[in-house]
Structures are given as structure tokens and as C-alpha cells.
Scaffold this motif. Structure first.
Motif, PDB file in Angstrom:
ATOM      1  N   PHE A 113      10.685  -7.765   3.652  1.00  0.00           N
ATOM      2  CA  PHE A 113      10.596  -8.474   4.917  1.00  0.00           C
ATOM      3  C   PHE A 113      12.000  -8.861   5.356  1.00  0.00           C
ATOM      4  O   PHE A 113      12.898  -9.011   4.542  1.00  0.00           O
ATOM      5  CB  PHE A 113       9.746  -9.737   4.765  1.00  0.00           C
ATOM      6  N   ASN A 114      12.169  -9.046   6.668  1.00  0.00           N
ATOM      7  CA  ASN A 114      13.461  -9.553   7.138  1.00  0.00           C
ATOM      8  C   ASN A 114      13.262 -10.919   7.792  1.00  0.00           C
ATOM      9  O   ASN A 114      13.111 -11.910   7.097  1.00  0.00           O
ATOM     10  CB  ASN A 114      14.158  -8.545   8.052  1.00  0.00           C
ATOM     11  N   ASP A 115      13.225 -10.993   9.101  1.00  0.00           N
ATOM     12  CA  ASP A 115      13.161 -12.307   9.739  1.00  0.00           C
ATOM     13  C   ASP A 115      11.732 -12.823   9.870  1.00  0.00           C
ATOM     14  O   ASP A 115      11.416 -13.930   9.477  1.00  0.00           O
ATOM     15  CB  ASP A 115      13.827 -12.258  11.115  1.00  0.00           C
ATOM     16  N   TYR A 116      10.844 -12.002  10.417  1.00  0.00           N
ATOM     17  CA  TYR A 116       9.483 -12.467  10.702  1.00  0.00           C
ATOM     18  C   TYR A 116       8.564 -11.261  10.803  1.00  0.00           C
ATOM     19  O   TYR A 116       8.829 -10.336  11.576  1.00  0.00           O
ATOM     20  CB  TYR A 116       9.465 -13.256  12.011  1.00  0.00           C
ATOM     21  N   ILE A 117       7.500 -11.261  10.031  1.00  0.00           N
ATOM     22  CA  ILE A 117       6.552 -10.149  10.018  1.00  0.00           C
ATOM     23  C   ILE A 117       5.139 -10.721   9.898  1.00  0.00           C
ATOM     24  O   ILE A 117       4.917 -11.717   9.203  1.00  0.00           O
ATOM     25  CB  ILE A 117       6.833  -9.193   8.836  1.00  0.00           C
ATOM     26  N   VAL A 118       4.190 -10.075  10.558  1.00  0.00           N
ATOM     27  CA  VAL A 118       2.776 -10.385  10.374  1.00  0.00           C
ATOM     28  C   VAL A 118       2.139  -9.178   9.702  1.00  0.00           C
ATOM     29  O   VAL A 118       2.211  -8.058  10.223  1.00  0.00           O
ATOM     30  CB  VAL A 118       2.071 -10.681  11.713  1.00  0.00           C
ATOM     31  N   SER A 134       8.143 -15.845  -3.143  1.00  0.00           N
ATOM     32  CA  SER A 134       8.870 -16.632  -2.144  1.00  0.00           C
ATOM     33  C   SER A 134      10.385 -16.455  -2.212  1.00  0.00           C
ATOM     34  O   SER A 134      11.063 -16.576  -1.195  1.00  0.00           O
ATOM     35  CB  SER A 134       8.514 -18.116  -2.266  1.00  0.00           C
ATOM     36  N   HIS A 135      10.918 -16.159  -3.411  1.00  0.00           N
ATOM     37  CA  HIS A 135      12.351 -15.891  -3.537  1.00  0.00           C
ATOM     38  C   HIS A 135      12.629 -15.411  -4.969  1.00  0.00           C
ATOM     39  O   HIS A 135      11.741 -15.416  -5.810  1.00  0.00           O
ATOM     40  CB  HIS A 135      13.198 -17.116  -3.182  1.00  0.00           C
ATOM     41  N   HIS A 136      13.866 -15.024  -5.232  1.00  0.00           N
ATOM     42  CA  HIS A 136      14.150 -14.310  -6.482  1.00  0.00           C
ATOM     43  C   HIS A 136      14.039 -15.160  -7.738  1.00  0.00           C
ATOM     44  O   HIS A 136      13.968 -14.608  -8.837  1.00  0.00           O
ATOM     45  CB  HIS A 136      15.545 -13.665  -6.415  1.00  0.00           C
ATOM     46  N   HIS A 137      14.018 -16.479  -7.631  1.00  0.00           N
ATOM     47  CA  HIS A 137      13.835 -17.308  -8.831  1.00  0.00           C
ATOM     48  C   HIS A 137      12.476 -17.046  -9.493  1.00  0.00           C
ATOM     49  O   HIS A 137      12.276 -17.409 -10.657  1.00  0.00           O
ATOM     50  CB  HIS A 137      13.961 -18.794  -8.493  1.00  0.00           C
ATOM     51  N   GLU A 138      11.560 -16.445  -8.754  1.00  0.00           N
ATOM     52  CA  GLU A 138      10.241 -16.135  -9.301  1.00  0.00           C
ATOM     53  C   GLU A 138      10.204 -14.787 -10.013  1.00  0.00           C
ATOM     54  O   GLU A 138       9.155 -14.382 -10.525  1.00  0.00           O
ATOM     55  CB  GLU A 138       9.193 -16.188  -8.188  1.00  0.00           C
ATOM     56  N   PHE A 139      11.340 -14.093 -10.068  1.00  0.00           N
ATOM     57  CA  PHE A 139      11.391 -12.825 -10.808  1.00  0.00           C
ATOM     58  C   PHE A 139      11.514 -13.136 -12.300  1.00  0.00           C
ATOM     59  O   PHE A 139      12.573 -12.996 -12.916  1.00  0.00           O
ATOM     60  CB  PHE A 139      12.568 -11.967 -10.355  1.00  0.00           C
ATOM     61  N   HIS A 189      11.595 -10.775   0.352  1.00  0.00           N
ATOM     62  CA  HIS A 189      12.608 -10.638   1.389  1.00  0.00           C
ATOM     63  C   HIS A 189      13.619  -9.585   0.967  1.00  0.00           C
ATOM     64  O   HIS A 189      13.913  -9.415  -0.222  1.00  0.00           O
ATOM     65  CB  HIS A 189      13.321 -11.969   1.647  1.00  0.00           C
ATOM     66  N   GLU A 190      14.169  -8.884   1.949  1.00  0.00           N
ATOM     67  CA  GLU A 190      15.104  -7.796   1.633  1.00  0.00           C
ATOM     68  C   GLU A 190      16.322  -8.279   0.848  1.00  0.00           C
ATOM     69  O   GLU A 190      16.884  -7.524   0.039  1.00  0.00           O
ATOM     70  CB  GLU A 190      15.547  -7.095   2.923  1.00  0.00           C
ATOM     71  N   ASN A 191      16.732  -9.548   1.034  1.00  0.00           N
ATOM     72  CA  ASN A 191      17.884 -10.073   0.289  1.00  0.00           C
ATOM     73  C   ASN A 191      17.588 -10.283  -1.191  1.00  0.00           C
ATOM     74  O   ASN A 191      18.509 -10.510  -1.983  1.00  0.00           O
ATOM     75  CB  ASN A 191      18.363 -11.391   0.893  1.00  0.00           C
ATOM     76  N   ALA A 192      16.306 -10.229  -1.550  1.00  0.00           N
ATOM     77  CA  ALA A 192      15.939 -10.418  -2.960  1.00  0.00           C
ATOM     78  C   ALA A 192      15.971  -9.122  -3.755  1.00  0.00           C
ATOM     79  O   ALA A 192      15.938  -9.147  -4.994  1.00  0.00           O
ATOM     80  CB  ALA A 192      14.553 -11.046  -3.059  1.00  0.00           C
ATOM     81  N   ILE A 193      16.042  -7.994  -3.077  1.00  0.00           N
ATOM     82  CA  ILE A 193      15.958  -6.698  -3.750  1.00  0.00           C
ATOM     83  C   ILE A 193      17.004  -6.529  -4.859  1.00  0.00           C
ATOM     84  O   ILE A 193      16.681  -6.039  -5.950  1.00  0.00           O
ATOM     85  CB  ILE A 193      16.053  -5.555  -2.728  1.00  0.00           C
ATOM     86  N   ASN A 224      14.705 -16.839   0.679  1.00  0.00           N
ATOM     87  CA  ASN A 224      13.436 -17.562   0.682  1.00  0.00           C
ATOM     88  C   ASN A 224      12.551 -17.133   1.847  1.00  0.00           C
ATOM     89  O   ASN A 224      13.026 -16.937   2.965  1.00  0.00           O
ATOM     90  CB  ASN A 224      13.668 -19.066   0.796  1.00  0.00           C
ATOM     91  N   ILE A 225      11.264 -17.011   1.564  1.00  0.00           N
ATOM     92  CA  ILE A 225      10.278 -16.807   2.616  1.00  0.00           C
ATOM     93  C   ILE A 225       9.142 -17.808   2.431  1.00  0.00           C
ATOM     94  O   ILE A 225       8.879 -18.283   1.326  1.00  0.00           O
ATOM     95  CB  ILE A 225       9.700 -15.379   2.629  1.00  0.00           C
ATOM     96  N   CYS A 226       8.484 -18.119   3.544  1.00  0.00           N
ATOM     97  CA  CYS A 226       7.242 -18.876   3.526  1.00  0.00           C
ATOM     98  C   CYS A 226       6.138 -17.970   4.070  1.00  0.00           C
ATOM     99  O   CYS A 226       6.396 -17.083   4.885  1.00  0.00           O
ATOM    100  CB  CYS A 226       7.334 -20.125   4.391  1.00  0.00           C
ATOM    101  N   MET A 227       4.926 -18.192   3.622  1.00  0.00           N
ATOM    102  CA  MET A 227       3.778 -17.455   4.102  1.00  0.00           C
ATOM    103  C   MET A 227       2.844 -18.408   4.838  1.00  0.00           C
ATOM    104  O   MET A 227       2.523 -19.487   4.318  1.00  0.00           O
ATOM    105  CB  MET A 227       3.040 -16.786   2.941  1.00  0.00           C
TER     106      MET A 227
END
Length: 210
Positions: A99-104, A59-64, A82-86, A121-124
């Protein structure tokens, strides 16, 4: 792992920065997706018995965490972030999709960019063929002793404006079950009606304020 729906299992163990960690394994026709990560050796064995992991969405980089990287070694999934987490991966991940804004994705899992806690952050979101719509909310919202709460990390790009926009985006979804990644106290998956879901979001928006 505890089976909570025909296609969904919830982990019972684990902790993350002093909070309880919940991990979810979603079974689809395209294979298993692990939501978040597990730091329990017993759950790793359970997941192996359930067919392993094809994809792991973070969901975001804190999980790395070291445990997350250990998951990658054990299961060898496609890692989705998300690409900002790379930049936070520090070249440690192989077979990564961004991922960027919205992907299926190919399993019809909707990946939604929901900045506010941090920038990445992303949500699934997944509409199960068994009738329920699941929201894996990561840390965008979390349970704090039974009440939904939020946390903004300004030094990592989090801000009120982004979080409010993210919450309004999520409010439009038909959500039956909410599953944050962490919580204080018990935080099993929360079943909601449409009215309850809207009430949760509206309360958070009111507390965030201007």
C-alpha cells in the motif's frame, strides 16, 4: 478468540515487546482478514475453526516477528504491508501486496498510511454492515494504562510532523471502536462517541506540541 461484534473477534492472549498484544479477525463477504498477528497456538486453532485467513494486514515492520512469519506458514494469506516496510521483510514473505497513501481493498477495508511512529505505519478502517465503524490503529496510537499515547521512533523515520498529520487525517473519520495492536495494561477495544474520539486526538496533538 472472543467474539465482540457479529463480524469481529478479539484475541485474548499474546505479547509484543513486553506489551500486551491484541489480534483481531474481521469477517467480510470476501473472507477473513487478520489484523496484526498472533503468537498464541490456541488462537491459531480458534482462527482455523473460524475459517482461516484470506488476508493478513500488518500495521508496520515491528510486527515482522517469528510468530508473524509462522502465521503466514499456517494460514497462507495474502500479506498486506506499506511499501516502506518491504525492506524489513528480507524476502521472507510470499504473496505480498503493498500500500502507499490510501487504498480501499475488495472487502471495503480502507488502508491509510499514518507515518509518525515509523515511516511505514498504516491503519485499517472498516465500516461494518452491522453498524459500527472500526479503526485498527496499529501502533499509531496505543493504550497506556487506559490512556491513549504515542511513541515516535526517529531512527526509523518517525517524527512529530508526520504523526500530527496522521492524527489529523484520522480525526476526520467516523470512529466507533478503536483497536490498537498493543498496550500497557488492559487494552480491549475502546468504544467512543464522536466527541470522545475528537477529544482523544486533540489531547494527543496538544501533548506532541511543536
Amino acid at each position: 478468540m472472543k467474539k465482540i461484534y457479529p463480524d469481529l473477534w478479539q484475541a485474548e492472549e499474546g505479547n509484543h515487546f513486553g506489551m500486551r498484544l491484541r489480534t483481531y479477525l474481521l469477517a467480510t463477504e470476501k473472507g477473513n482478514t487478520l489484523m496484526y498477528y498472533t503468537n498464541s497456538s490456541a488462537e491459531i486453532e480458534d482462527i482455523k475453526k473460524l475459517g482461516g485467513v484470506n488476508r493478513q494486514y500488518i500495521s508496520h515492520h515491528h510486527e515482522f516477528t517469528p510468530a508473524m512469519f509462522e502465521n503466514l506458514k499456517v494460514f497462507k494469506p495474502v500479506l498486506g504491508v506499506h511499501e516502506n516496510a518491504i525492506p524489513y521483510l528480507n524476502n521472507q514473505g510470499n504473496n505480498v501486496i503493498t500500500f502507499n497513501d490510501y487504498i480501499v481493498d475488495e472487502s471495503n477495508i480502507h488502508i491509510i498510511h499514518t507515518p509518525g511512529h515509523t515511516t511505514n505505519n498504516i491503519c485499517m478502517y472498516y465500516q461494518s454492515p452491522f453498524g459500527k465503524s472500526y479503526l485498527f490503529a496499529g501502533d499509531t496510537i496505543y493504550l497506556d494504562k487506559g490512556k491513549f499515547n504515542y511513541l515516535i521512533m526517529p531512527h526509523e523515520g518517525g517524527n512529530k510532523s508526520d504523526l500530527k498529520e496522521s492524527l489529523l487525517k484520522l480525526r476526520k473519520l467516523k470512529v466507533d471502536v478503536i483497536m490498537p495492536s498493543v498496550g500497557v495494561g488492559n487494552h480491549d477495544a475502546v468504544v467512543v462517541t464522536e466527541e470522545q474520539w475528537h477529544g482523544i486526538i486533540d489531547d494527543l496533538l496538544q501533548r506532541i506540541g511543536e
